[in-house]
Design a protein around this motif. Structure first.
Motif, PDB file in Angstrom:
ATOM      1  N   LYS A 134      46.518  11.973   7.798  1.00  0.00           N
ATOM      2  CA  LYS A 134      45.210  11.715   7.181  1.00  0.00           C
ATOM      3  C   LYS A 134      44.239  11.105   8.185  1.00  0.00           C
ATOM      4  O   LYS A 134      43.033  11.428   8.175  1.00  0.00           O
ATOM      5  N   ASP A 135      44.723  10.237   9.067  1.00  0.00           N
ATOM      6  CA  ASP A 135      43.859   9.611  10.062  1.00  0.00           C
ATOM      7  C   ASP A 135      43.408  10.618  11.121  1.00  0.00           C
ATOM      8  O   ASP A 135      42.253  10.597  11.566  1.00  0.00           O
ATOM      9  N   VAL A 136      44.308  11.493  11.522  1.00  0.00           N
ATOM     10  CA  VAL A 136      43.965  12.511  12.517  1.00  0.00           C
ATOM     11  C   VAL A 136      42.975  13.508  11.923  1.00  0.00           C
ATOM     12  O   VAL A 136      42.039  13.955  12.599  1.00  0.00           O
ATOM     13  N   SER A 137      43.155  13.841  10.649  1.00  0.00           N
ATOM     14  CA  SER A 137      42.204  14.724   9.969  1.00  0.00           C
ATOM     15  C   SER A 137      40.814  14.102   9.949  1.00  0.00           C
ATOM     16  O   SER A 137      39.817  14.744  10.316  1.00  0.00           O
ATOM     17  N   VAL A 153      34.744   9.460   1.725  1.00  0.00           N
ATOM     18  CA  VAL A 153      35.249  10.751   1.240  1.00  0.00           C
ATOM     19  C   VAL A 153      36.773  10.799   1.326  1.00  0.00           C
ATOM     20  O   VAL A 153      37.453  11.246   0.379  1.00  0.00           O
ATOM     21  N   TYR A 154      37.330  10.337   2.425  1.00  0.00           N
ATOM     22  CA  TYR A 154      38.786  10.367   2.579  1.00  0.00           C
ATOM     23  C   TYR A 154      39.464   9.405   1.608  1.00  0.00           C
ATOM     24  O   TYR A 154      40.556   9.692   1.104  1.00  0.00           O
ATOM     25  N   THR A 155      38.841   8.276   1.328  1.00  0.00           N
ATOM     26  CA  THR A 155      39.411   7.349   0.349  1.00  0.00           C
ATOM     27  C   THR A 155      39.508   8.020  -1.018  1.00  0.00           C
ATOM     28  O   THR A 155      40.523   7.892  -1.715  1.00  0.00           O
ATOM     29  N   PHE A 156      38.478   8.750  -1.386  1.00  0.00           N
ATOM     30  CA  PHE A 156      38.489   9.475  -2.667  1.00  0.00           C
ATOM     31  C   PHE A 156      39.553  10.568  -2.665  1.00  0.00           C
ATOM     32  O   PHE A 156      40.363  10.680  -3.596  1.00  0.00           O
ATOM     33  N   LEU A 157      39.575  11.394  -1.619  1.00  0.00           N
ATOM     34  CA  LEU A 157      40.495  12.533  -1.580  1.00  0.00           C
ATOM     35  C   LEU A 157      41.955  12.104  -1.484  1.00  0.00           C
ATOM     36  O   LEU A 157      42.851  12.857  -1.884  1.00  0.00           O
ATOM     37  N   SER A 167      43.159   9.274  -2.903  1.00  0.00           N
ATOM     38  CA  SER A 167      43.500   8.416  -4.029  1.00  0.00           C
ATOM     39  C   SER A 167      44.528   9.097  -4.924  1.00  0.00           C
ATOM     40  O   SER A 167      44.318  10.227  -5.376  1.00  0.00           O
ATOM     41  N   LYS A 168      45.631   8.425  -5.190  1.00  0.00           N
ATOM     42  CA  LYS A 168      46.688   9.005  -6.024  1.00  0.00           C
ATOM     43  C   LYS A 168      46.224   9.189  -7.471  1.00  0.00           C
ATOM     44  O   LYS A 168      46.791   9.991  -8.208  1.00  0.00           O
ATOM     45  N   GLU A 169      45.197   8.442  -7.888  1.00  0.00           N
ATOM     46  CA  GLU A 169      44.704   8.533  -9.259  1.00  0.00           C
ATOM     47  C   GLU A 169      43.517   9.483  -9.400  1.00  0.00           C
ATOM     48  O   GLU A 169      43.346  10.110 -10.435  1.00  0.00           O
ATOM     49  N   SER A 170      42.712   9.615  -8.340  1.00  0.00           N
ATOM     50  CA  SER A 170      41.440  10.322  -8.472  1.00  0.00           C
ATOM     51  C   SER A 170      41.380  11.661  -7.746  1.00  0.00           C
ATOM     52  O   SER A 170      40.528  12.491  -8.068  1.00  0.00           O
ATOM     53  N   SER A 171      42.231  11.866  -6.775  1.00  0.00           N
ATOM     54  CA  SER A 171      42.126  13.055  -5.923  1.00  0.00           C
ATOM     55  C   SER A 171      42.294  14.357  -6.708  1.00  0.00           C
ATOM     56  O   SER A 171      43.184  14.483  -7.546  1.00  0.00           O
ATOM     57  N   TYR A 202      38.929   4.712  -6.018  1.00  0.00           N
ATOM     58  CA  TYR A 202      38.474   5.591  -4.939  1.00  0.00           C
ATOM     59  C   TYR A 202      37.295   5.028  -4.129  1.00  0.00           C
ATOM     60  O   TYR A 202      36.768   5.730  -3.262  1.00  0.00           O
ATOM     61  N   ILE A 203      36.896   3.799  -4.377  1.00  0.00           N
ATOM     62  CA  ILE A 203      35.806   3.197  -3.600  1.00  0.00           C
ATOM     63  C   ILE A 203      36.392   2.246  -2.559  1.00  0.00           C
ATOM     64  O   ILE A 203      37.237   1.408  -2.871  1.00  0.00           O
ATOM     65  N   LEU A 204      35.929   2.393  -1.330  1.00  0.00           N
ATOM     66  CA  LEU A 204      36.421   1.581  -0.217  1.00  0.00           C
ATOM     67  C   LEU A 204      35.676   0.252  -0.185  1.00  0.00           C
ATOM     68  O   LEU A 204      34.442   0.212  -0.172  1.00  0.00           O
ATOM     69  N   SER A 205      36.421  -0.839  -0.201  1.00  0.00           N
ATOM     70  CA  SER A 205      35.800  -2.158  -0.132  1.00  0.00           C
ATOM     71  C   SER A 205      35.227  -2.384   1.267  1.00  0.00           C
ATOM     72  O   SER A 205      35.556  -1.668   2.220  1.00  0.00           O
TER      73      SER A 205
END
Length: 300
Positions: A86-89, A112-116, A118-122, A142-145
């Motif tokens: 995920k980090d390399v992507s 965007v990556y936090t949303f995609l 997310s185990k609950e929201s993706s 899905y929101i990054l603090s």
């Protein structure tokens, strides 16, 4: 990577060598080849989805997917037991966009990556096997603090620099899409349906387990996509082995046609294989999957 002809630099790519294809750093570190293939394919789909949400052009997204694939090549490439897919992507997409006419901010990429992821929201099948939720999920899922953003930003920049060093700062990617459209005009096959089908084949080939974009030059990919599209749309081209005019021999064309045709079946099989569980996209998940397989093999 194998060198290219200096005179054709902007129309060709440095291709993977046989040794790079058969000896990846992940394989050396004990990652099963089928798991590596699954993660690479999922990473390509993640990059595609993120690029669409960021409203990047398809050529930028495609270049990022190629950069992502190149990073894992050979014994000197990245290992899935060291770097999270995920980090390399994310870093591949951020880097490619930064070098283009459509740069995007680190915050936008990471949100965007936090949303995609997310185990609950993706909405992605390989992240959230249950599928996208019927009701809008809680924003916290899905929101990054701000603290999370600062930490993720440092990771993004670190992985970006690692990608550049691993690739020897060679980020050039020539794509076959424009070449294919030029070839269609040359062949007199200008029906919109044919052009659309050609582009669809070229985009699907980015997910190929045979890594077609880093094993074959853009002109060959373009010819194979045209061959498939014109046959599917019932368009007859000139008589004779027209592909030779574009410097593609029958053997290479045959391999690419089979590879492009098989991509849809491969992705379908992957979806079925991972139907009830997520594909590991971070190092800890890769380690857990390898351990799970070891325990199953030993009957524990």
């Amino acid at each position: 990577m194998a060198p290219t002809n200096p005179g054709l630099k902007h129309l060709s790519n440095a291709l993977a060598t046989p040794d790079q294809l058969s000896n990846s750093s992940s394989a050396i570190d004990g990652v099963p080849s089928d798991l590596e293939t699954s993660i690479r394919c999922a990473g390509a789909q993640l990059t595609q989805a993120a690029g669409v949400l960021l409203r990047l052009s398809q050529d930028i997204i495609a270049q990022a997917i190629v950069i992502f694939a190149r990073f894992w090549l050979g014994a000197d490439g990245g290992s899935l037991r060291i770097y999270s897919a995920k980090d390399v992507s994310a870093a591949s997409l951020y880097l490619t966009a930064k070098l283009s006419f459509q740069p995007t901010s680190p915050r936008s990429v990471l949100n965007v990556y936090t949303f995609l992821l997310s185990k609950e929201s993706s909405p992605l099948w390989f992240v959230n096997p249950r599928g996208a939720p019927a009701q809008p999920p809680a924003a916290e899922s899905y929101i990054l603090s701000e603290g999370g953003y600062q930490s993720a930003r440092l990771v993004l920049f670190r992985i970006e620099s690692i990608i550049l060093r691993t690739l020897g700062f060679d980020t050039h990617v020539a794509l076959p899409h424009t070449i294919a459209l030029t070839y269609l005009q040359t062949l007199g096959a200008t029906r919109p349906a044919v052009a659309r089908r050609v582009i669809e084949h070229l985009n699907a080939a980015l997910l190929s387990p045979q890594l077609l974009y880093i094993t074959h030059q853009p002109n060959a990919l373009a010819v194979a996509a045209i061959y498939l599209a014109t046959r599917e749309e019932g368009v007859k081209l000139v008589d004779g082995e027209w592909w030779e005019v574009f410097d593609v021999d029958r053997e290479e064309l045959g391999f690419l046609v089979v590879g492009m045709r098989s991509t849809e079946g491969f992705v379908r099989a992957e979806t079925e294989r991972w139907r009830n569980k997520a594909i590991p996209m971070v190092v800890d998940e890769v380690e857990a999957e390898i351990e799970r397989r070891r325990m199953m093999q030993e009957g524990e």
